[in-house]
Design a protein around this motif. Sequence first.
Motif, PDB file in Angstrom:
ATOM      1  N   VAL A  21       0.825  -1.200   0.000  1.00 60.63           N
ATOM      2  CA  VAL A  21       0.000   0.000   0.000  1.00 60.63           C
ATOM      3  C   VAL A  21       0.862   1.255   0.000  1.00 60.63           C
ATOM      4  O   VAL A  21       0.611   2.200  -0.745  1.00 60.63           O
ATOM      5  N   SER A  22       1.909   1.286   0.819  1.00 60.88           N
ATOM      6  CA  SER A  22       2.742   2.478   0.919  1.00 60.88           C
ATOM      7  C   SER A  22       3.428   2.776  -0.412  1.00 60.88           C
ATOM      8  O   SER A  22       3.491   3.925  -0.854  1.00 60.88           O
ATOM      9  N   LYS A  23       3.953   1.725  -1.060  1.00 64.08           N
ATOM     10  CA  LYS A  23       4.618   1.910  -2.343  1.00 64.08           C
ATOM     11  C   LYS A  23       3.619   2.342  -3.408  1.00 64.08           C
ATOM     12  O   LYS A  23       3.907   3.213  -4.231  1.00 64.08           O
ATOM     13  N   ALA A  24       2.443   1.727  -3.374  1.00 62.67           N
ATOM     14  CA  ALA A  24       1.401   2.086  -4.346  1.00 62.67           C
ATOM     15  C   ALA A  24       0.979   3.530  -4.163  1.00 62.67           C
ATOM     16  O   ALA A  24       0.777   4.263  -5.126  1.00 62.67           O
ATOM     17  N   ALA A  25       0.843   3.949  -2.891  1.00 55.80           N
ATOM     18  CA  ALA A  25       0.446   5.335  -2.619  1.00 55.80           C
ATOM     19  C   ALA A  25       1.514   6.303  -3.110  1.00 55.80           C
ATOM     20  O   ALA A  25       1.205   7.376  -3.649  1.00 55.80           O
ATOM     21  N   TRP A  26       2.791   5.939  -2.901  1.00 54.74           N
ATOM     22  CA  TRP A  26       3.886   6.805  -3.362  1.00 54.74           C
ATOM     23  C   TRP A  26       3.886   6.907  -4.882  1.00 54.74           C
ATOM     24  O   TRP A  26       4.047   8.000  -5.438  1.00 54.74           O
ATOM     25  N   GLN A  27       3.696   5.770  -5.536  1.00 58.91           N
ATOM     26  CA  GLN A  27       3.662   5.767  -6.998  1.00 58.91           C
ATOM     27  C   GLN A  27       2.478   6.589  -7.510  1.00 58.91           C
ATOM     28  O   GLN A  27       2.594   7.311  -8.495  1.00 58.91           O
ATOM     29  N   GLU A  28       1.345   6.467  -6.815  1.00 60.96           N
ATOM     30  CA  GLU A  28       0.165   7.234  -7.225  1.00 60.96           C
ATOM     31  C   GLU A  28       0.419   8.732  -7.083  1.00 60.96           C
ATOM     32  O   GLU A  28       0.085   9.521  -7.983  1.00 60.96           O
ATOM     33  N   LYS A  29       1.011   9.137  -5.961  1.00 63.88           N
ATOM     34  CA  LYS A  29       1.302  10.565  -5.744  1.00 63.88           C
ATOM     35  C   LYS A  29       2.299  11.070  -6.783  1.00 63.88           C
ATOM     36  O   LYS A  29       2.134  12.175  -7.341  1.00 63.88           O
ATOM     37  N   ARG A  30       3.323  10.278  -7.065  1.00 66.20           N
ATOM     38  CA  ARG A  30       4.328  10.671  -8.059  1.00 66.20           C
ATOM     39  C   ARG A  30       3.694  10.829  -9.436  1.00 66.20           C
ATOM     40  O   ARG A  30       3.954  11.801 -10.152  1.00 66.20           O
ATOM     41  N   PHE A  31       2.839   9.872  -9.788  1.00 66.63           N
ATOM     42  CA  PHE A  31       2.162   9.955 -11.080  1.00 66.63           C
ATOM     43  C   PHE A  31       1.254  11.180 -11.146  1.00 66.63           C
ATOM     44  O   PHE A  31       1.227  11.898 -12.152  1.00 66.63           O
ATOM     45  N   GLN A  32       0.507  11.422 -10.060  1.00 67.95           N
ATOM     46  CA  GLN A  32      -0.403  12.567 -10.039  1.00 67.95           C
ATOM     47  C   GLN A  32       0.353  13.876 -10.219  1.00 67.95           C
ATOM     48  O   GLN A  32      -0.091  14.779 -10.925  1.00 67.95           O
ATOM     49  N   ASP A  33       1.525  13.985  -9.576  1.00 69.63           N
ATOM     50  CA  ASP A  33       2.329  15.210  -9.686  1.00 69.63           C
ATOM     51  C   ASP A  33       2.750  15.465 -11.133  1.00 69.63           C
ATOM     52  O   ASP A  33       2.607  16.580 -11.654  1.00 69.63           O
ATOM     53  N   TYR A  34       3.286  14.432 -11.774  1.00 65.95           N
ATOM     54  CA  TYR A  34       3.732  14.585 -13.161  1.00 65.95           C
ATOM     55  C   TYR A  34       2.543  14.813 -14.091  1.00 65.95           C
ATOM     56  O   TYR A  34       2.632  15.582 -15.050  1.00 65.95           O
ATOM     57  N   ASN A  35       1.441  14.123 -13.811  1.00 67.03           N
ATOM     58  CA  ASN A  35       0.270  14.271 -14.673  1.00 67.03           C
ATOM     59  C   ASN A  35      -0.313  15.679 -14.572  1.00 67.03           C
ATOM     60  O   ASN A  35      -0.748  16.255 -15.570  1.00 67.03           O
ATOM     61  N   GLU A  36      -0.316  16.247 -13.360  1.00 61.41           N
ATOM     62  CA  GLU A  36      -0.815  17.609 -13.189  1.00 61.41           C
ATOM     63  C   GLU A  36       0.045  18.613 -13.941  1.00 61.41           C
ATOM     64  O   GLU A  36      -0.466  19.551 -14.561  1.00 61.41           O
ATOM     65  N   ARG A  37       1.360  18.433 -13.895  1.00 61.07           N
ATOM     66  CA  ARG A  37       2.267  19.323 -14.632  1.00 61.07           C
ATOM     67  C   ARG A  37       2.042  19.202 -16.130  1.00 61.07           C
ATOM     68  O   ARG A  37       1.995  20.202 -16.857  1.00 61.07           O
TER      69      ARG A  37
END
Length: 244
Positions: free
Chosen positions: A148-164
């Motif tokens: 879960v922790s790794k998935a959450a980190w990957q999700e946050k990282r993806f969201q950051d790049y996707n927003e940019r």
Amino acid sequence: SQPCWREYLTTRIEQNMVVNCTCPISECRAQPTTAFICSIVSSEEIIAKYEKALLRGYVECCSNLTWCTNPQGCDQILLKDGLGYGAACSKCSWISCFNCNFPEAHYPASCSHMSHMTCAKCNHGFCWRCLKPWRPTHKDYYNCSAMVSKAAWQEKRFQDYNERCTFHHHAREFATSLRNRISSISEMPKIRTLTFVLDACKVLEQARKVLAYSCVYSYYNQDTESMDIVEQQTESLELHTNAL
């Protein structure tokens, strides 16, 4: 009879099935020639559709020819060998990618970067741009057995790049809209030339596009040694683009 042929050919043309059509008699494989079709069909509108079908069939048969991929619509035919990266359509200035199904050139992101993303644990794919599942049968694309922790980190990282990435695409649309508005103003009488502003808008559009696809490139290449230089260059380009 001529009326029967006219009805048959008209129907085939309207249904986009005229290319390689044969005689309606099942035992006969003869194909009507262009001269024959034009002599039978009298409607100029139907003949125009027929000529478009011939052109479309010819382009599809030639591996070195393709249509401009501008999603806004463009009927220009492009010669692939004559267009390296950075060459634009002579009619609408759209820059196409001929190596993948993505509708435009996407430097610095590679063609493989532009394909859908896949979870390494459950093999689920989803779209980079809209985050919707690639396969409609998979409804919860974060519900897998990964940590879960790794998935959450990957999700946050993806969201950051996707927003940019999304921000730069929206900013690019603003530059396009501004260029169109200025183009209409510059056509009015007694208005001095606005060429320099139009050129600035074109540069702004191109810069925003590169920044958007730089987000895709950076997301996939975060662990490579060259990323420090890439990030510095991207930051510099973004700074000057914002100023422009």
